[in-house]
Write a protein that holds these residues in place. Structure first.
Motif, PDB file in Angstrom:
ATOM      1  N   GLU A 121       0.832  -1.211   0.000  1.00 54.19           N
ATOM      2  CA  GLU A 121       0.000   0.000   0.000  1.00 54.19           C
ATOM      3  C   GLU A 121       0.865   1.259   0.000  1.00 54.19           C
ATOM      4  O   GLU A 121       0.467   2.305  -0.496  1.00 54.19           O
ATOM      5  N   LEU A 122       2.068   1.131   0.609  1.00 54.76           N
ATOM      6  CA  LEU A 122       2.978   2.275   0.650  1.00 54.76           C
ATOM      7  C   LEU A 122       3.353   2.727  -0.752  1.00 54.76           C
ATOM      8  O   LEU A 122       3.572   3.898  -1.020  1.00 54.76           O
ATOM      9  N   PHE A 123       3.448   1.740  -1.643  1.00 55.58           N
ATOM     10  CA  PHE A 123       3.888   2.065  -2.997  1.00 55.58           C
ATOM     11  C   PHE A 123       2.735   2.354  -3.941  1.00 55.58           C
ATOM     12  O   PHE A 123       2.839   3.166  -4.842  1.00 55.58           O
ATOM     13  N   SER A 124       1.639   1.667  -3.723  1.00 56.85           N
ATOM     14  CA  SER A 124       0.529   1.895  -4.641  1.00 56.85           C
ATOM     15  C   SER A 124      -0.785   1.617  -3.926  1.00 56.85           C
ATOM     16  O   SER A 124      -1.008   0.501  -3.427  1.00 56.85           O
ATOM     17  N   GLU A 125      -1.632   2.605  -3.860  1.00 54.49           N
ATOM     18  CA  GLU A 125      -2.872   2.479  -3.108  1.00 54.49           C
ATOM     19  C   GLU A 125      -3.745   1.351  -3.651  1.00 54.49           C
ATOM     20  O   GLU A 125      -3.957   1.255  -4.858  1.00 54.49           O
ATOM     21  N   GLY A 126      -4.206   0.508  -2.765  1.00 52.27           N
ATOM     22  CA  GLY A 126      -5.084  -0.585  -3.205  1.00 52.27           C
ATOM     23  C   GLY A 126      -4.322  -1.853  -3.552  1.00 52.27           C
ATOM     24  O   GLY A 126      -4.907  -2.927  -3.696  1.00 52.27           O
ATOM     25  N   ALA A 127      -2.970  -1.742  -3.642  1.00 53.90           N
ATOM     26  CA  ALA A 127      -2.187  -2.911  -4.047  1.00 53.90           C
ATOM     27  C   ALA A 127      -2.155  -3.975  -2.950  1.00 53.90           C
ATOM     28  O   ALA A 127      -2.079  -5.165  -3.229  1.00 53.90           O
ATOM     29  N   GLY A 128      -2.211  -3.510  -1.698  1.00 47.87           N
ATOM     30  CA  GLY A 128      -2.052  -4.460  -0.591  1.00 47.87           C
ATOM     31  C   GLY A 128      -3.340  -5.121  -0.168  1.00 47.87           C
ATOM     32  O   GLY A 128      -3.375  -6.314   0.149  1.00 47.87           O
ATOM     33  N   PHE A 129      -4.423  -4.344  -0.142  1.00 52.85           N
ATOM     34  CA  PHE A 129      -5.681  -4.894   0.387  1.00 52.85           C
ATOM     35  C   PHE A 129      -6.835  -4.720  -0.605  1.00 52.85           C
ATOM     36  O   PHE A 129      -8.006  -4.800  -0.219  1.00 52.85           O
ATOM     37  N   GLY A 130      -6.518  -4.479  -1.832  1.00 50.49           N
ATOM     38  CA  GLY A 130      -7.530  -4.431  -2.885  1.00 50.49           C
ATOM     39  C   GLY A 130      -8.600  -3.366  -2.694  1.00 50.49           C
ATOM     40  O   GLY A 130      -9.730  -3.538  -3.174  1.00 50.49           O
ATOM     41  N   GLY A 131      -8.271  -2.312  -1.960  1.00 48.30           N
ATOM     42  CA  GLY A 131      -9.250  -1.244  -1.751  1.00 48.30           C
ATOM     43  C   GLY A 131     -10.432  -1.643  -0.871  1.00 48.30           C
ATOM     44  O   GLY A 131     -11.430  -0.951  -0.782  1.00 48.30           O
ATOM     45  N   MET A 132     -10.302  -2.782  -0.200  1.00 50.35           N
ATOM     46  CA  MET A 132     -11.409  -3.251   0.645  1.00 50.35           C
ATOM     47  C   MET A 132     -11.342  -2.643   2.037  1.00 50.35           C
ATOM     48  O   MET A 132     -10.284  -2.248   2.515  1.00 50.35           O
ATOM     49  N   GLY A 133     -12.471  -2.619   2.721  1.00 54.26           N
ATOM     50  CA  GLY A 133     -12.505  -2.190   4.115  1.00 54.26           C
ATOM     51  C   GLY A 133     -11.898  -3.282   4.988  1.00 54.26           C
ATOM     52  O   GLY A 133     -11.686  -4.417   4.531  1.00 54.26           O
ATOM     53  N   SER A 134     -11.622  -2.952   6.275  1.00 51.89           N
ATOM     54  CA  SER A 134     -10.914  -3.902   7.153  1.00 51.89           C
ATOM     55  C   SER A 134     -11.661  -5.214   7.324  1.00 51.89           C
ATOM     56  O   SER A 134     -11.096  -6.296   7.169  1.00 51.89           O
ATOM     57  N   GLY A 135     -12.947  -5.114   7.643  1.00 46.17           N
ATOM     58  CA  GLY A 135     -13.736  -6.318   7.877  1.00 46.17           C
ATOM     59  C   GLY A 135     -13.896  -7.127   6.600  1.00 46.17           C
ATOM     60  O   GLY A 135     -13.776  -8.353   6.595  1.00 46.17           O
ATOM     61  N   GLU A 136     -14.121  -6.407   5.524  1.00 45.66           N
ATOM     62  CA  GLU A 136     -14.334  -7.074   4.231  1.00 45.66           C
ATOM     63  C   GLU A 136     -13.074  -7.835   3.810  1.00 45.66           C
ATOM     64  O   GLU A 136     -13.128  -8.988   3.390  1.00 45.66           O
ATOM     65  N   PHE A 137     -11.908  -7.156   3.985  1.00 44.88           N
ATOM     66  CA  PHE A 137     -10.665  -7.825   3.577  1.00 44.88           C
ATOM     67  C   PHE A 137     -10.426  -9.075   4.414  1.00 44.88           C
ATOM     68  O   PHE A 137     -10.131 -10.148   3.888  1.00 44.88           O
TER      69      PHE A 137
END
Ligand code: PFF
Length: 492
Positions: A121-137
């Motif tokens: 996520e540090l390098f590209s937004e959404g890359a780490g958790f797919g833009g999902m919310g905490s519970g959803e991820f």
């Protein structure tokens, strides 16, 4: 006894301490302790916890270290050598290691996934958790069997690589770097956490003395929670410290080491609380959605994810998210290597005793692989969330084929945890203290402590009293508490 053989030995007492404290400090400290302390009376809980550490923890630690160093063998070899009738107690420890590591590694895999997620996520937004919310991820990750097994596999492979390296050049070398790094990262997160606006809500949740919790929750319940936590957190009852003690030189002061490890573990647990709870409290009081003082997987993987990704947010959130999950990963792996070493040591000892040269690398890989396989159901059942056909395990039906007392476990993790932490570990520890206090007599510990040049045991009467009475009774309490928890017996 036989440190001259090819089993290996710690290069220094400091190295041993790093490894032993590394074993003790793990998911139990970061995940379990802060919440349990907050929910069970805060500072009042801490007092109960400290009393237990002093009267049960120190002695059990000393007992394990002394027995291990005396025999120079792992947990099975130690019990076998000391008393034939107690030989099976060693197996309890060995099997506990097997089962605990099989689920610990799946959870360790989660921490790795989250650390990598924040890094990406540090390098590209959404890359780490797919833009999902905490519970959803979290919900989508735990039911993703493939991803779970991948990270379980990576975590186990890393554990194997370190243990393969041996005592001084594998475990000690790694923990000597990992533990100071863990401390530094923890301090960084604490500073960020306690300086957030509203942090005092979290500090109050964790530390404010609430003696009325004793009457509201029930003193016995609080005691049971504290005792179970202490035990798991100190890595006691399954021969882990017997095994680590067996690699210790005769020159080192056992009595002192047995005090240092529990003290350091408790300090780390309190520090973990200061890293976690003020941040949760801060964003809760700022009204960030989905943040509360919850327990279990939710606290570590949903609430804290929300703390970093939404509460802090942006670059800083991702950076602290990465540092935090990476430190949890380090804490977990320094514990998992000790669990694997308990199992590996048995096979190494067997070879050495036959006069053969043990192939540590081969043994470690095979044992690690078997544990990985045993952990597969844990990785596939999504913590009981319904994948793999619901994964409800009906214990009487599975184990005893009977119907009267039906205990259904939601997931394999609970099942493995019940066998190991619930029954084998407390039973093993009770039997160890009975063996020391009543069968072999506490003198055996004294002799081992004094086997070091110029060292005299300082508190014999105290230890003797602990081994004979307090430890067995205290741990019987843990055992009943665990059975109560797992089987809902309603004792407490
Ligand atoms: N003490 C570790 C923790 O607190 O997470 C867990 C553990 C490690 C338990 C090693 C038992 C053990 F032998």
């Amino acid at each position: 006894m036989n440190n001259e053989n090819n089993r290996g030995q710690w290069a220094s007492n400091l190295g041993f301490l790093m490894a032993a404290v590394g074993s003790a400090v793990g998911l139990g400290n970061i995940w379990g302790f802060p919440y349990k302390m907050g929910a069970n009376g805060g500072f009042a809980f801490l007092i109960v916890y400290l009393v237990l550490v002093i009267f049960v923890g120190f002695a059990t630690m000393l007992g394990e270290l002394a027995l291990g160093r005396k025999t120079g063998l792992g947990v099975i070899g130690t019990y076998r050598m000391l008393n034939k009738k107690f030989a099976w107690v060693g197996w309890l420890g060995f099997l506990s290691g097997f089962f605990i590591l099989s689920f610990y590694s799946v959870l360790g895999g989660y921490t790795l996934r989250y650390a990598i997620g924040f890094l990406m996520e540090l390098f590209s937004e959404g890359a780490g958790f797919g833009g999902m919310g905490s519970g959803e991820f979290f919900g989508s990750f735990i039911i993703n069997g493939g991803a779970n097994l991948l990270f379980h596999g990576i975590f186990m492979a890393l554990t194997i690589v370190i243990v393969m390296g041996g005592i001084a050049s594998g475990i000690e070398k790694f923990t000597k770097i990992a533990m100071p790094a863990l401390l530094v990262m923890l301090v960084i997160v604490i500073i960020r956490s306690v300086t957030l606006e509203g942090a005092s809500t979290g500090i109050a949740f964790m530390f404010a003395p609430n003696f009325s919790a004793f009457s509201e929750i029930g003193f016995m319940k609080v005691l049971k929670t504290a005792a179970g936590q202490m035990f798991f957190s100190l890595s006691l009852g399954m021969g882990c410290m017997i095994t680590y003690g067996s690699y210790l030189s005769k020159q080192e002061n056992l009595e002192k080491n047995a005090l240092i490890i529990p003290i350091a573990d408790t300090i780390f647990a309190l520090m973990a609380g200061l890293a976690v709870m003020p941040a949760v409290g801060a964003f809760m009081s700022q009204g960030v959605e989905g943040i509360s003082f919850g327990a279990g997987p939710g606290l570590l993987f949903v609430t804290l994810h929300q703390v970093f990704s939404v509460g802090m947010g942006g670059f800083i959130g991702n950076l602290f998210g990465f540092v935090f999950y990476f430190l949890v990963f380090i804490a977990a792996i320094t514990s998992s290597i000790s669990l694997l070493e308990v199992c590996t040591a048995f096979f190494i000892d067997s070879k050495v005793q036959k006069g053969q040269v043990a192939n540590r690398k081969k043994i470690t890989i095979i044992v690690g692989l078997v544990i990985f396989l045993i952990g597969i159901p844990v990785g596939l059942d999504g913590l009981g969330s319904g994948v793999a056909g619901g994964a409800t395990i009906d214990i009487p039906a599975v184990v005893f084929g009977m119907d009267e007392v039906r205990v259904a476990f939601d997931c394999w993790l609970d099942f493995y945890d019940m066998i190991s932490e619930g029954v084998f570990m407390p039973l093993g520890a009770i039997l160890m203290s009975v063996l020391i206090g009543w069968v072999l007599k506490t003198n055996i510990v004294k002799e081992e402590v004094e086997a070091s040049d110029g060292i005299k045991m300082k508190a014999y009467a105290f230890w003797d009293f602990c081994f004979k009475f307090i430890v067995p009774i205290g741990i019987l309490f843990v055992l009943l508490g665990q059975l109560d928890d797992f089987f809902g017996l309603g004792i407490f």
